[in-house]
Structure formats: structure tokens, C-alpha cells
Design a protein around this motif. Structure first.
Motif, short mmCIF file in Angstrom:
data_model
loop_
_atom_site.label_atom_id
_atom_site.label_comp_id
_atom_site.label_asym_id
_atom_site.label_seq_id
_atom_site.Cartn_x
_atom_site.Cartn_y
_atom_site.Cartn_z
N LYS A 8 35.10 -44.09 -41.95
CA LYS A 8 36.10 -43.82 -43.27
C LYS A 8 36.37 -45.36 -43.90
O LYS A 8 36.22 -45.57 -45.10
CB LYS A 8 37.39 -43.31 -43.04
CG LYS A 8 37.23 -41.64 -42.97
CD LYS A 8 38.59 -41.19 -42.89
CE LYS A 8 38.55 -39.43 -43.31
NZ LYS A 8 39.86 -38.91 -43.28
N ARG A 12 35.49 -46.52 -47.56
CA ARG A 12 36.45 -47.15 -48.26
C ARG A 12 36.05 -48.40 -48.94
O ARG A 12 36.01 -48.80 -50.23
CB ARG A 12 37.70 -47.20 -47.69
CG ARG A 12 38.43 -45.95 -47.57
CD ARG A 12 39.82 -46.15 -47.27
NE ARG A 12 40.45 -44.80 -47.04
CZ ARG A 12 40.65 -44.13 -45.76
NH1 ARG A 12 40.20 -44.82 -44.59
NH2 ARG A 12 41.25 -42.92 -45.79
N LEU A 129 38.07 -39.23 -50.51
CA LEU A 129 38.70 -40.25 -49.65
C LEU A 129 39.51 -40.96 -50.42
O LEU A 129 39.57 -41.69 -51.50
CB LEU A 129 37.46 -41.06 -49.20
CG LEU A 129 37.64 -42.14 -48.03
CD1 LEU A 129 37.84 -41.36 -46.85
CD2 LEU A 129 36.51 -43.13 -47.99
N ASP A 170 41.93 -33.12 -44.56
CA ASP A 170 41.52 -33.70 -45.89
C ASP A 170 41.51 -32.33 -46.82
O ASP A 170 40.62 -31.37 -46.54
CB ASP A 170 40.33 -34.41 -45.78
CG ASP A 170 40.27 -35.60 -45.11
OD1 ASP A 170 41.36 -36.27 -45.07
OD2 ASP A 170 39.17 -36.03 -44.51
#
Length: 186
Positions: A8, A12, A129, A170
Motif C-alpha cells: 500500500k 500510494r 486507495l 476497504d
């Protein structure tokens, strides 16, 4: 750091770079497609957001929507807590909230049925995300437990990722709108 957390973090970092580049391109009419989508939901309580840093700006679409029904912006009430949404209208008095986002100076909370969601990256399956705090995931889960809630991801087309490292917690997006149009989810 777990393997998923590392994935992640890497996703990002790459997405922030793509977003910064798209933001710096000086694209005009960025919220035009978002305005068209929202026109089909006139009067439905909606929440947008006050853009920070290089986030795509939803304010023109929010201003149009506010002429027809309640519009709010997110307020962080505490770490690990779902967001609350306070009524906003063009020109209302604002103050600085957490993370530098502007929030209405006077709290007037309500529950939206449509949430325009900022993001760092998205995929064509409705995956999103965010910044990593889980605020929108907790909020969408809570809202969806009470009623149907439409989550619209709003981003630059350059923020699309082929695959995102996602977790069961999520919350998926129902729709993704970019400066280029409304995307079809797979």
C-alpha cells in the motif's frame, strides 16, 4: 511493516506522483463530468470535500448541487472514528480542520446519501486507495448499514492503477468520475 502495508505504501507513493503531475497540468473543466452526474440526483443530500494539496477540485460541482439540496463536507472528530458531515454552502464561514482541510465554522451535521470520495488511487473494479487513516472506509460502512449510499470516487484519470493492494475492510466505490469522464467499472 506487513507485506500488505508495504504494498500500500508503494502504491500510494506512485499514485501521489501521478496525481501531482496531473494536477500541475492545468486542466480546465475538471469537475464538468461530476456536475453532470450530480444533476441526476438533484436535492439528494450529498457530501463532497474541500480539496487539499493536489486533490482534484469538486467545488464547482458542489456549488451547483447546493442550489438544489444539502451539501456537506467531512469533519474528522477523532482518530479511528467515522467522519461526520457538516452543511456547507458557497461563501460560508470556514475554519481549518485536521490535515489542513477547511471545515464549516459552525457545525450543522447531517447524513448524506451520496458521498464524493477523494482518493490517492483507484482501479476499474471500484477499489480505492486513500491516505491510510480508514476514515472513508469506516464512514461508508456505517452509512451503508443504515441506507443505500452512493460512493463516487473523484480523481484525475492519471490516478488509475491496474491493481491495488486492498483489504476486506476497504469499502468499494460505486462510480468513478475523472476529468475525462465517468468510468465503467469491471
Amino acid at each position: 511493516m506487513s507485506d500488505l502495508a508495504a504494498q500500500k505504501a508503494a502504491a500510494r507513493k506512485a499514485a501521489f506522483a501521478r496525481r501531482k503531475s496531473a494536477h500541475g497540468a492545468g486542466l480546465v473543466g475538471r469537475a464538468g463530468h461530476l456536475s453532470q452526474v450530480l444533476a441526476g440526483f438533484r436535492g439528494v443530500p450529498l457530501a463532497g470535500y474541500m480539496p487539499i494539496r493536489t486533490e482534484i477540485n469538486p467545488l464547482p460541482a458542489m456549488e451547483e448541487a447546493s442550489a438544489h439540496g444539502p451539501v456537506g463536507v467531512p469533519v474528522i472528530t477523532g482518530e479511528g472514528q467515522p467522519l461526520k458531515f457538516s452543511r456547507w454552502e458557497p461563501g460560508c464561514k470556514m475554519k481549518e480542520g485536521p490535515f489542513g482541510a477547511q471545515i464549516p465554522a459552525q457545525d450543522d451535521f447531517f447524513e448524506p446519501e451520496i458521498v464524493i470520495v477523494p482518493l490517492v488511487a483507484f482501479d476499474r473494479k471500484g477499489g480505492r486507495l486513500g491516505y491510510g487513516g480508514g476514515y472513508y472506509d469506516r464512514t461508508l460502512q456505517q452509512l451503508r448499514a443504515r441506507r443505500a449510499t452512493l460512493a463516487i470516487g473523484f480523481a484525475y484519470a492519471a490516478q488509475e492503477a491496474e491493481v491495488l493492494p486492498l483489504e476486506p475492510t476497504d469499502q468499494p466505490l460505486d462510480m468513478i468520475v475523472t476529468e475525462q469522464g465517468v468510468l465503467t467499472l469491471a
